[in-house]
Enzyme design. Structure first.
Site, PDB file in Angstrom:
ATOM      1  N   ASP A 169       0.836  -1.201   0.000  1.00  0.00           N
ATOM      2  CA  ASP A 169       0.000   0.000   0.000  1.00  0.00           C
ATOM      3  C   ASP A 169       0.872   1.253   0.000  1.00  0.00           C
ATOM      4  O   ASP A 169       1.678   1.459   0.900  1.00  0.00           O
ATOM      5  CB  ASP A 169      -0.907  -0.002   1.241  1.00  0.00           C
ATOM      6  N   HIS A 200      -2.785  -0.129  -2.583  1.00  0.00           N
ATOM      7  CA  HIS A 200      -3.948   0.531  -2.003  1.00  0.00           C
ATOM      8  C   HIS A 200      -5.184   0.253  -2.865  1.00  0.00           C
ATOM      9  O   HIS A 200      -5.118   0.277  -4.091  1.00  0.00           O
ATOM     10  CB  HIS A 200      -3.688   2.049  -1.941  1.00  0.00           C
TER      11      HIS A 200
END
Length: 231
Positions: A169, A200
């Site tokens: 992420d 993400h």
């Protein structure tokens, strides 16, 4: 049936999208948006939850700044618009709005008394804050950036919490992810799943980093968790 309801909050009224299952009454899931508002992705998430048998309600978290925000994840202008709203968002006021939403949903004739909160990005952070500050029956957080800044409140977590983190992420650093995992490791009601190689919003419909395999795994875990906690 209308797909909108009004939340009469303590600070003002705001709208929410609602999707209803075929069998009523049912337990409910309050779905919390990313920085794009209650857009097509969030509405689709609500519709999928309704197909699984839940009343799904997505409140307009940006109503104080700009009611009715509905942004595209593929537009750079919309990204910048959403980022401005995200950066100016009052998280403490947002928790009040979510709590008011929970109260409203609990009073709906089509809803049983069981309610979970489920959020993405900004909404995942707000899910965590709601779980430690309000009363909910369960909470699900997908890639909640900035969660590590609020881990001092983790002792107040009483509801079962399920958290999904993509290991790559770009908005939640590996040290931040480690902090989150460490803080929640001592909570028997919290489960954190990591997804190797995922970025993400890997579970966002049509997102740049959408991964069907990882999304199916995360969403399957979420469905099982919600059915277990809200039955």
């Amino acid at each position: 049936m209308t797909d909108r309801i009004t939340i009469e909050g303590r600070d003002g009224a705001f709208c929410a999208y609602i999707a209803r299952p075929k069998a009523l009454p049912a337990s409910a899931v309050v779905v919390l948006q990313e920085l794009f508002g209650v857009n097509s992705d969030i509405r689709e998430t609500c519709d999928e939850l309704a197909e699984q048998g839940f009343v799904a309600v997505a409140p307009d978290l940006f109503w104080r700044q700009e009611p009715g925000v509905d942004l595209s994840v593929t537009s750079e202008a919309d990204w910048q618009h959403g980022l401005r709203l995200y950066q100016a968002y009052d998280r403490d006021a947002g928790v009040r709005d979510i709590n008011d939403t929970l109260d409203t949903v609990a009073g709906l004739p089509e809803c049983t008394s069981k309610i979970a909160v489920q959020g993405y990005c900004l909404g995942a952070l707000m899910t965590f804050l709601t779980a430690v500050r309000c009363r909910v029956d369960a909470a699900v957080a997908y890639h909640g950036a900035d969660t590590e800044k609020y881990l001092g409140e983790v002792d107040n977590l009483s509801a079962p919490l399920l958290m999904h983190l993509g290991e790559e992420d770009e908005f939640i650093s590996k040290p931040a992810q480690a902090e989150i995992k460490t803080a929640l490791a001592g909570k028997p009601n919290a489960t954190v799943y990591s997804y190797p190689g995922q970025h993400h919003a890997f579970a966002r419909h049509n997102g740049a980093h959408y991964n069907a395999t990882a999304a199916a795994l995360a969403n399957g875990r979420t469905s099982e968790f919600l059915h277990q906690q809200l039955r």
